[in-house]
Design a protein around this motif. Structure first.
Motif, short mmCIF file in Angstrom:
data_model
loop_
_atom_site.label_atom_id
_atom_site.label_comp_id
_atom_site.label_asym_id
_atom_site.label_seq_id
_atom_site.Cartn_x
_atom_site.Cartn_y
_atom_site.Cartn_z
N ARG A 108 -57.75 -57.85 4.84
CA ARG A 108 -58.02 -56.78 5.81
C ARG A 108 -59.51 -56.48 5.89
O ARG A 108 -60.06 -56.24 6.96
N GLU A 155 -61.11 -59.14 7.98
CA GLU A 155 -60.84 -58.90 9.40
C GLU A 155 -61.80 -57.86 9.96
O GLU A 155 -62.33 -58.02 11.07
N ARG A 156 -62.04 -56.79 9.20
CA ARG A 156 -62.99 -55.76 9.65
C ARG A 156 -64.41 -56.33 9.77
O ARG A 156 -65.13 -56.05 10.73
N LEU A 174 -65.27 -59.31 10.44
CA LEU A 174 -65.32 -60.19 11.60
C LEU A 174 -65.15 -59.44 12.93
O LEU A 174 -65.19 -60.05 13.99
N ILE A 226 -62.43 -57.86 13.99
CA ILE A 226 -61.09 -58.01 14.56
C ILE A 226 -60.47 -56.62 14.71
O ILE A 226 -60.33 -55.90 13.73
N LYS A 265 -55.16 -56.82 16.71
CA LYS A 265 -55.26 -58.28 16.62
C LYS A 265 -55.19 -58.78 15.17
O LYS A 265 -55.32 -59.97 14.92
N GLU A 266 -54.99 -57.85 14.21
CA GLU A 266 -54.89 -58.24 12.80
C GLU A 266 -53.71 -59.18 12.58
O GLU A 266 -52.73 -59.16 13.33
#
Length: 65
Positions: free
Chosen positions: A6, A9-10, A12, A14, A18-19
């Motif tokens: 997670r 993802e942050r 990048l 995202i 869209k995770e």
């Protein structure tokens, strides 16, 4: 591992919608599972043993199929 995913993802950029969809599967109950689920932002939780119907139901309830 989930927290790291997670966090990446942050990093990048995202957006939450869209995770990656992540289902936690465990035979355990209790605070460790709840902490991982809520703090890790799992998509859903499945308790072992589980059936194919359970998995399909979870995927349907999360609009994945």
């Amino acid at each position: 591992t989930l927290k790291m995913m997670r966090r990446r993802e942050r990093e990048l950029g995202i957006p939450p919608e869209k995770e990656a969809n992540i289902f936690m599967v465990s035979s355990m109950d209790g605070s460790h599972v709840l902490e991982a689920f809520f703090r890790g932002h799992c998509t859903d939780y499945i308790k072992k043993p589980y059936s194919q119907e359970t998995l399909i139901g979870k995927m349907k309830s999360n609009n994945l199929i």
